[in-house]
Design a protein around this motif. Structure first.
Motif, short mmCIF file in Angstrom:
data_model
loop_
_atom_site.label_atom_id
_atom_site.label_comp_id
_atom_site.label_asym_id
_atom_site.label_seq_id
_atom_site.Cartn_x
_atom_site.Cartn_y
_atom_site.Cartn_z
N THR A 13 -28.02 -2.37 36.35
CA THR A 13 -27.79 -1.48 35.22
C THR A 13 -28.71 -1.84 34.06
N VAL A 14 -29.35 -0.84 33.51
CA VAL A 14 -30.17 -1.03 32.32
C VAL A 14 -29.33 -0.60 31.12
N VAL A 15 -29.05 -1.53 30.24
CA VAL A 15 -28.21 -1.23 29.09
C VAL A 15 -28.99 -0.40 28.08
N VAL A 16 -28.41 0.70 27.64
CA VAL A 16 -29.05 1.57 26.67
C VAL A 16 -28.83 1.00 25.27
N PRO A 17 -29.87 0.70 24.51
CA PRO A 17 -29.69 0.17 23.15
C PRO A 17 -28.91 1.15 22.28
N VAL A 18 -28.15 0.62 21.34
CA VAL A 18 -27.31 1.48 20.51
C VAL A 18 -28.17 2.43 19.68
N HIS A 19 -29.29 1.96 19.16
CA HIS A 19 -30.11 2.86 18.34
C HIS A 19 -30.64 4.03 19.16
N ARG A 20 -30.85 3.81 20.46
CA ARG A 20 -31.29 4.90 21.32
C ARG A 20 -30.15 5.89 21.56
N ARG A 21 -28.93 5.39 21.71
CA ARG A 21 -27.78 6.28 21.86
C ARG A 21 -27.61 7.14 20.63
N VAL A 22 -27.79 6.55 19.45
CA VAL A 22 -27.68 7.31 18.21
C VAL A 22 -28.78 8.36 18.14
N ALA A 23 -30.00 7.98 18.50
CA ALA A 23 -31.13 8.92 18.48
C ALA A 23 -30.90 10.08 19.44
N ASP A 24 -30.43 9.75 20.65
CA ASP A 24 -30.21 10.81 21.64
C ASP A 24 -29.11 11.77 21.20
N LEU A 25 -28.06 11.23 20.59
CA LEU A 25 -26.97 12.09 20.13
C LEU A 25 -27.44 12.98 18.98
N ALA A 26 -28.25 12.41 18.09
CA ALA A 26 -28.81 13.23 17.00
C ALA A 26 -29.68 14.34 17.55
N ALA A 27 -30.50 14.03 18.55
CA ALA A 27 -31.37 15.04 19.15
C ALA A 27 -30.55 16.16 19.78
N ALA A 28 -29.45 15.80 20.45
CA ALA A 28 -28.61 16.81 21.10
C ALA A 28 -27.96 17.73 20.06
N HIS A 29 -27.39 17.13 19.01
CA HIS A 29 -26.73 17.93 17.98
C HIS A 29 -27.73 18.81 17.24
N ILE A 30 -28.77 18.19 16.72
CA ILE A 30 -29.72 18.92 15.88
C ILE A 30 -30.48 19.96 16.70
N GLY A 31 -30.83 19.61 17.95
CA GLY A 31 -31.53 20.58 18.79
C GLY A 31 -30.72 21.84 18.99
N ALA A 32 -29.42 21.70 19.23
CA ALA A 32 -28.56 22.87 19.43
C ALA A 32 -28.39 23.67 18.14
N TRP A 33 -28.11 22.97 17.03
CA TRP A 33 -27.96 23.66 15.75
C TRP A 33 -29.25 24.39 15.36
N GLN A 34 -30.37 23.72 15.55
CA GLN A 34 -31.65 24.29 15.14
C GLN A 34 -31.97 25.55 15.93
N GLN A 35 -31.76 25.49 17.24
CA GLN A 35 -32.01 26.66 18.06
C GLN A 35 -31.14 27.84 17.63
N GLY A 36 -29.86 27.55 17.39
CA GLY A 36 -28.95 28.60 16.96
C GLY A 36 -29.31 29.15 15.59
N TYR A 37 -29.70 28.27 14.68
CA TYR A 37 -30.05 28.71 13.33
C TYR A 37 -31.28 29.61 13.35
N LEU A 38 -32.30 29.22 14.13
CA LEU A 38 -33.53 30.00 14.19
C LEU A 38 -33.31 31.34 14.88
N GLN A 39 -32.25 31.42 15.68
CA GLN A 39 -31.90 32.69 16.33
C GLN A 39 -30.84 33.44 15.53
#
Length: 225
Positions: A13-39
């Motif tokens: 198992t490769v442990v995912v660093p916490v800062h990467r988990r935070v970055a990935d979660l931010a990307a998921a949230h903001i990516g969805a909001w941004q797509q919806g906002y631009l549409q």
């Protein structure tokens, strides 16, 4: 010949660093909001309006956003992760709040994506974005001092407030930023030696943009979210 001993599941198992988990979660949230906002989807437009009111403010002061910024993935244990301590959770949630609300302030009334993932061809870090505020053949000392002042913030709330001032300039000039990268850096900032590490990253980003400065973002294909 002795056969190789297979790795145990724990060893593989490769442990995912916490800062990467935070970055990935931010990307998921903001990516969805941004797509919806631009549409121009009403739900995304409403979410952005709520989020931008939290820019530069402490997460605990904005109970209206608790149900909007879903932090459940930080409390679960997907493969490659471990349970986060209470301190890690608080700092991760604070970083996520700061990044998401700064993005919303940045995206307000803009018709192009203000969150854009970093690439070598188009650096997306904070230093690179600040460098793009300056003339190609010189340095805007007032803008540079804003970045330096952000780098010397004593705590995350002050940092978010100073970043909001920088984001206002980026918004004015339609300069995007990688908010997932920023979220991970805001998490790292809250740990001992974190500010120094993040400042170095911003400095490298600043000089990276100077070396690879594009003439324009026109006629380029947006990076995948």
């Amino acid at each position: 010949m002795t056969p190789a001993t297979p790795l145990s599941p724990a060893a593989a198992t490769v442990v995912v660093p916490v800062h990467r988990r935070v970055a990935d979660l931010a990307a998921a949230h903001i990516g969805a909001w941004q797509q919806g906002y631009l549409q121009d989807r009403p739900q995304a437009v409403a979410a952005l309006a709520r989020l931008r009111r939290g820019a530069g403010r402490e997460a605990g002061q904005m109970p209206d956003l608790w149900s909007l910024i879903d932090t459940d993935p930080l409390h679960t244990r997907p493969e490659g992760t471990r349970p986060l301590s209470e301190v890690e959770l608080v700092r991760a949630e604070n970083a996520l709040h700061a990044a998401c609300t700064l993005w919303a302030f940045h995206q307000q009334s803009r018709t192009t994506p203000m969150h854009r993932r970093h690439s070598r061809e188009r650096p997306g870090g904070l230093g690179a974005a600040v460098r793009r505020l300056m003339p190609a053949d010189g340095t805007d000392e007032a803008v540079r001092k804003r970045l330096v002042r952000a780098g010397t913030a004593p705590d995350l709330v002050t940092l978010a407030q100073r970043l909001r001032d920088i984001v206002a300039l980026l918004r004015r000039d339609d300069i995007p930023l990688d908010y997932a990268l920023l979220a991970g850096q805001l998490y790292a900032w809250q740990w001992p030696d974190g500010p120094a590490t993040v400042r170095r990253a911003w400095g490298r980003s600043f000089h990276e943009q100077r070396q690879t400065r594009p003439a324009s973002d026109e006629n380029t294909t947006p990076d995948s979210e």
